[in-house]
Design a protein around this motif. Structure first.
Motif, PDB file in Angstrom:
ATOM      1  N   GLY A  84      36.066  28.605  12.105  1.00 32.29           N
ATOM      2  CA  GLY A  84      36.629  28.494  13.449  1.00 32.29           C
ATOM      3  C   GLY A  84      36.942  27.055  13.792  1.00 32.29           C
ATOM      4  N   PRO A  85      37.128  26.735  15.063  1.00 35.98           N
ATOM      5  CA  PRO A  85      37.575  25.402  15.474  1.00 35.98           C
ATOM      6  C   PRO A  85      36.652  24.270  15.046  1.00 35.98           C
ATOM      7  CG  PRO A  85      37.774  26.969  17.285  1.00 35.98           C
ATOM      8  CD  PRO A  85      37.032  27.670  16.202  1.00 35.98           C
ATOM      9  N   ASP A  86      35.362  24.554  14.860  1.00 33.74           N
ATOM     10  CA  ASP A  86      34.400  23.513  14.510  1.00 33.74           C
ATOM     11  C   ASP A  86      33.884  23.662  13.075  1.00 33.74           C
ATOM     12  OD1 ASP A  86      34.468  22.372  17.131  1.00 33.74           O
ATOM     13  OD2 ASP A  86      33.176  24.009  17.813  1.00 33.74           O
ATOM     14  N   PHE A  87      34.702  24.202  12.195  1.00 31.46           N
ATOM     15  CA  PHE A  87      34.275  24.438  10.821  1.00 31.46           C
ATOM     16  C   PHE A  87      34.009  23.122  10.082  1.00 31.46           C
ATOM     17  CE2 PHE A  87      38.588  23.306   9.658  1.00 31.46           C
ATOM     18  CZ  PHE A  87      38.439  22.771   8.383  1.00 31.46           C
ATOM     19  N   HIS A  88      33.234  23.237   9.015  1.00 31.26           N
ATOM     20  CA  HIS A  88      33.161  22.165   8.031  1.00 31.26           C
ATOM     21  C   HIS A  88      32.939  22.796   6.663  1.00 31.26           C
ATOM     22  CE1 HIS A  88      28.826  22.667   8.917  1.00 31.26           C
ATOM     23  NE2 HIS A  88      28.621  22.230   7.694  1.00 31.26           N
ATOM     24  N   VAL A  89      33.107  21.987   5.626  1.00 29.94           N
ATOM     25  CA  VAL A  89      32.986  22.476   4.253  1.00 29.94           C
ATOM     26  C   VAL A  89      31.751  21.853   3.613  1.00 29.94           C
ATOM     27  CG1 VAL A  89      34.051  22.419   1.952  1.00 29.94           C
ATOM     28  CG2 VAL A  89      35.455  22.885   3.974  1.00 29.94           C
ATOM     29  N   GLU A  90      31.029  22.665   2.877  1.00 28.44           N
ATOM     30  CA  GLU A  90      29.886  22.188   2.093  1.00 28.44           C
ATOM     31  C   GLU A  90      30.060  22.635   0.645  1.00 28.44           C
ATOM     32  OE1 GLU A  90      26.283  23.589   3.848  1.00 28.44           O
ATOM     33  OE2 GLU A  90      26.560  22.472   5.731  1.00 28.44           O
ATOM     34  N   VAL A  91      29.528  21.864  -0.276  1.00 28.83           N
ATOM     35  CA  VAL A  91      29.562  22.236  -1.696  1.00 28.83           C
ATOM     36  C   VAL A  91      28.214  22.832  -2.072  1.00 28.83           C
ATOM     37  CG1 VAL A  91      29.832  21.408  -4.062  1.00 28.83           C
ATOM     38  CG2 VAL A  91      31.227  20.423  -2.229  1.00 28.83           C
TER      39      VAL A  91
ATOM     40  N   LEU B   7      34.476  16.399  -6.936  1.00 32.61           N
ATOM     41  CA  LEU B   7      34.008  17.635  -6.306  1.00 32.61           C
ATOM     42  C   LEU B   7      33.064  17.369  -5.139  1.00 32.61           C
ATOM     43  CD1 LEU B   7      33.661  20.718  -6.200  1.00 32.61           C
ATOM     44  CD2 LEU B   7      31.916  20.485  -7.989  1.00 32.61           C
ATOM     45  N   ALA B   8      32.165  16.427  -5.300  1.00 33.54           N
ATOM     46  CA  ALA B   8      31.173  16.166  -4.247  1.00 33.54           C
ATOM     47  C   ALA B   8      31.820  15.712  -2.953  1.00 33.54           C
ATOM     48  CB  ALA B   8      30.166  15.117  -4.722  1.00 33.54           C
TER      49      ALA B   8
ATOM     50  N   ALA C 142      37.734  15.303   1.564  1.00 31.76           N
ATOM     51  CA  ALA C 142      39.143  15.554   1.261  1.00 31.76           C
ATOM     52  C   ALA C 142      39.753  16.515   2.272  1.00 31.76           C
ATOM     53  CB  ALA C 142      39.278  16.120  -0.152  1.00 31.76           C
ATOM     54  N   VAL C 143      39.003  17.557   2.623  1.00 33.56           N
ATOM     55  CA  VAL C 143      39.488  18.524   3.610  1.00 33.56           C
ATOM     56  C   VAL C 143      39.684  17.852   4.962  1.00 33.56           C
ATOM     57  CG1 VAL C 143      38.859  20.599   4.909  1.00 33.56           C
ATOM     58  CG2 VAL C 143      38.520  20.529   2.433  1.00 33.56           C
ATOM     59  N   LYS C 144      38.724  17.017   5.361  1.00 39.17           N
ATOM     60  CA  LYS C 144      38.830  16.328   6.647  1.00 39.17           C
ATOM     61  C   LYS C 144      40.030  15.395   6.680  1.00 39.17           C
ATOM     62  CE  LYS C 144      33.915  16.390   7.926  1.00 39.17           C
ATOM     63  NZ  LYS C 144      32.693  15.558   8.129  1.00 39.17           N
ATOM     64  N   LYS C 145      40.280  14.707   5.558  1.00 39.78           N
ATOM     65  CA  LYS C 145      41.409  13.787   5.525  1.00 39.78           C
ATOM     66  C   LYS C 145      42.723  14.530   5.678  1.00 39.78           C
ATOM     67  CE  LYS C 145      43.377   9.815   3.184  1.00 39.78           C
ATOM     68  NZ  LYS C 145      43.221   8.773   2.146  1.00 39.78           N
ATOM     69  N   LEU C 146      42.856  15.677   4.988  1.00 43.48           N
ATOM     70  CA  LEU C 146      44.081  16.462   5.136  1.00 43.48           C
ATOM     71  C   LEU C 146      44.222  16.967   6.565  1.00 43.48           C
ATOM     72  CD1 LEU C 146      46.575  17.835   3.980  1.00 43.48           C
ATOM     73  CD2 LEU C 146      45.132  19.775   3.343  1.00 43.48           C
ATOM     74  N   GLN C 147      43.129  17.422   7.145  1.00 43.54           N
ATOM     75  CA  GLN C 147      43.176  17.944   8.514  1.00 43.54           C
ATOM     76  C   GLN C 147      43.617  16.865   9.502  1.00 43.54           C
ATOM     77  OE1 GLN C 147      39.463  19.571   9.889  1.00 43.54           O
ATOM     78  NE2 GLN C 147      40.397  20.660  11.607  1.00 43.54           N
ATOM     79  N   SER C 148      43.289  15.621   9.212  1.00 45.02           N
ATOM     80  CA  SER C 148      43.647  14.521  10.111  1.00 45.02           C
ATOM     81  C   SER C 148      45.118  14.143  10.033  1.00 45.02           C
ATOM     82  CB  SER C 148      42.796  13.286   9.774  1.00 45.02           C
ATOM     83  OG  SER C 148      43.241  12.682   8.571  1.00 45.02           O
ATOM     84  N   GLY C 149      45.836  14.638   9.007  1.00 47.48           N
ATOM     85  CA  GLY C 149      47.250  14.320   8.854  1.00 47.48           C
ATOM     86  C   GLY C 149      47.511  12.962   8.237  1.00 47.48           C
TER      87      GLY C 149
ATOM     88  N   GLY D  95      51.500  12.695   0.320  1.00 52.92           N
ATOM     89  CA  GLY D  95      51.460  13.480  -0.910  1.00 52.92           C
ATOM     90  C   GLY D  95      50.435  14.594  -0.793  1.00 52.92           C
ATOM     91  N   ARG D  96      49.691  14.817  -1.870  1.00 50.85           N
ATOM     92  CA  ARG D  96      48.782  15.955  -1.943  1.00 50.85           C
ATOM     93  C   ARG D  96      47.361  15.494  -2.238  1.00 50.85           C
ATOM     94  NH1 ARG D  96      49.574  20.442   0.570  1.00 50.85           N
ATOM     95  NH2 ARG D  96      49.642  22.362  -0.628  1.00 50.85           N
ATOM     96  N   VAL D  97      46.383  16.182  -1.676  1.00 50.48           N
ATOM     97  CA  VAL D  97      44.980  15.973  -2.005  1.00 50.48           C
ATOM     98  C   VAL D  97      44.585  16.966  -3.092  1.00 50.48           C
ATOM     99  CG1 VAL D  97      42.620  16.214  -1.164  1.00 50.48           C
ATOM    100  CG2 VAL D  97      44.310  15.060   0.249  1.00 50.48           C
ATOM    101  N   VAL D  98      43.938  16.459  -4.136  1.00 48.85           N
ATOM    102  CA  VAL D  98      43.496  17.299  -5.245  1.00 48.85           C
ATOM    103  C   VAL D  98      42.031  16.994  -5.532  1.00 48.85           C
ATOM    104  CG1 VAL D  98      43.812  17.867  -7.688  1.00 48.85           C
ATOM    105  CG2 VAL D  98      45.802  17.416  -6.259  1.00 48.85           C
ATOM    106  N   VAL D  99      41.261  18.027  -5.831  1.00 50.31           N
ATOM    107  CA  VAL D  99      39.846  17.881  -6.173  1.00 50.31           C
ATOM    108  C   VAL D  99      39.674  18.079  -7.667  1.00 50.31           C
ATOM    109  CG1 VAL D  99      37.554  18.912  -5.921  1.00 50.31           C
ATOM    110  CG2 VAL D  99      38.982  18.527  -3.895  1.00 50.31           C
ATOM    111  N   ASP D 100      38.945  17.144  -8.292  1.00 53.56           N
ATOM    112  CA  ASP D 100      38.639  17.179  -9.709  1.00 53.56           C
ATOM    113  C   ASP D 100      37.261  17.807  -9.904  1.00 53.56           C
ATOM    114  OD1 ASP D 100      38.054  16.726 -12.358  1.00 53.56           O
ATOM    115  OD2 ASP D 100      38.581  14.588 -12.335  1.00 53.56           O
ATOM    116  N   PHE D 101      37.217  19.000 -10.484  1.00 54.03           N
ATOM    117  CA  PHE D 101      35.934  19.700 -10.660  1.00 54.03           C
ATOM    118  C   PHE D 101      35.050  19.024 -11.690  1.00 54.03           C
ATOM    119  CE2 PHE D 101      38.080  23.345  -8.625  1.00 54.03           C
ATOM    120  CZ  PHE D 101      37.067  23.782  -7.784  1.00 54.03           C
ATOM    121  N   ASN D 102      35.629  18.176 -12.526  1.00 53.78           N
ATOM    122  CA  ASN D 102      34.866  17.553 -13.614  1.00 53.78           C
ATOM    123  C   ASN D 102      34.426  16.129 -13.288  1.00 53.78           C
ATOM    124  OD1 ASN D 102      35.217  19.853 -15.359  1.00 53.78           O
ATOM    125  ND2 ASN D 102      37.342  19.200 -15.590  1.00 53.78           N
ATOM    126  N   ALA D 103      34.734  15.652 -12.086  1.00 52.96           N
ATOM    127  CA  ALA D 103      34.364  14.275 -11.700  1.00 52.96           C
ATOM    128  C   ALA D 103      33.133  14.287 -10.830  1.00 52.96           C
ATOM    129  CB  ALA D 103      35.523  13.610 -10.957  1.00 52.96           C
TER     130      ALA D 103
END
Length: 359
Positions: A19-26, A334-335, A340-347, A351-359
């Motif tokens: 919802g409006p106040d979501f956040h992401v956790e790994v 990944l961590a 990364a999500v917050k940065k994209l949300q901020s506009g 270009g594109r944000v990409v997450v490296d699962f092996n880093a």
């Protein structure tokens, strides 16, 4: 079922407080087991798309992720096949593969038969109705999984699965020809900057519209003939018309999601121009249209295009393999997926944000 080095759990970015106040956790989640017709992909990279933000905000007029018990969004994944369902014969372990926004289709209706399967009633969305590419190990129907060609790395292939394929589809459906003016509101964003490259490769004359020097530099580097900075130019539409021979654009590809981008797009076109609706604003915040007098006077067309088909994705990957499309990516380990999500949300992403699962 053939299997190779598959753990019981894997890391995933999950939405908390949808919802409006979501956040992401790994956190660690169970690795899914392929059904008879599925492949299991170990992702090396995932792009982060603004549609993911919409899903986590729950601001589109569709059921929420939680309706389907999905916690991990994402639909731009690239990696390798590590397990095959018992009926799968068209893939082998170790093949490079990617997943797209559409999870599957019925392949038994007119839309599917004509290459418009993403509009099929039986075409669910990964990252909404099925766990998506924020999760390192994901399932994909073997028949709807995309092959990644040689010469296209995973950090390019991931974003092309959605952004590149989607804007290729819109360019194709616009009918624009070499020499036509193509204008991209949101040109410095994840979808827009790939549109700039593809339009240039198709022989169009490209104008970027966005804000800030970083995005200006990116757009000009990628092939824009001109750039209009909405932070500095008082009347953006007037400036676009001036650049486009004083007549306006043949096509305006709205990859931005703001109400102002959609409101100004019809004013940028020439006679018989087209406004291509690509970016998804939050429900109820924008209108794609204009006074009917403008429609009549300009013979104006407004067209919406959805995510690309299997063939659109293959074509976009071919442009990449030929060196004509290269997503500009800011890569996060990944961590740092939540950041990364917050940065994209901020506009604030060029270009594109990409997450490296092996880093």
């Amino acid at each position: 079922m053939a299997v190779l080095q598959v753990p019981k759990t894997c890391p995933a970015g999950v939405v908390v407080n949808e919802g409006p106040d979501f956040h992401v956790e790994v956190e660690e989640v169970p690795v899914p087991v392929p059904g008879p017709n599925d492949v299991l992909i170990r992702l090396n990279a995932t792009g982060i798309c603004y549609s993911d933000i919409h899903y986590m905000l729950n601001d589109l007029p569709i059921p929420a992720m939680s309706t389907f018990s999905v916690r991990s969004p994402g639909h731009e994944g690239a990696g390798v096949i590590v397990a095959l369902g018992s009926n799968v014969t068209n893939w082998k372990i170790g093949d490079r593969a990617g997943i797209k926004p559409a999870y599957d289709a019925c392949f038994n209706c007119e839309l599917c038969w004509t290459g418009r399967e993403t509009y099929c009633d039986e075409s669910p969305q990964i990252g909404l109705q099925f766990p998506g590419s924020y999760q390192q190990y994901v399932l994909s129907p073997a028949r709807y999984t995309s092959r990644i060609p040689e010469g296209v790395d995973d950090f390019s292939a991931g974003p092309i699965m959605c952004s590149g394929s989607t804007i290729y589809c819109s360019l194709k459906e616009s009918g624009l020809r070499p020499g036509d003016w193509a204008v991209f509101p949101g040109a410095g964003g994840g979808v827009g900057h790939m549109g700039v490259q593809l339009a240039k490769a198709m022989g169009m004359r490209v104008v970027g519209v966005d804000g800030g020097e970083e995005k200006r530099a990116l757009c000009m580097k990628l092939g824009c003939e001109a750039f209009v900075d909405f932070e500095k130019v008082k009347d953006v539409a007037e400036e676009v018309v001036r650049i486009c021979d004083g007549k306006g654009a043949h096509g305006v590809f709205v990859t931005a999601t703001s109400a102002s981008a959609y409101a100004s797009a019809p004013l940028m076109t020439r006679i018989s121009g087209k406004v291509m609706c690509v970016g998804l604003p939050p429900a109820g915040t924008a209108i794609a249209g204009a006074d009917p007098l403008l429609f009549v006077g300009k013979n104006l067309q407004i067209i919406g295009t959805k995510v690309g088909s299997l063939l659109d994705t293959e074509r976009a990957l071919e442009f990449a393999a030929r060196g004509l499309l290269k997503p500009i990516c800011e890569v996060f380990p990944l961590a740092q997926m939540p950041e990364a999500v917050k940065k994209l949300q901020s506009g604030k992403v060029a270009g594109r944000v990409v997450v490296d699962f092996n880093a």
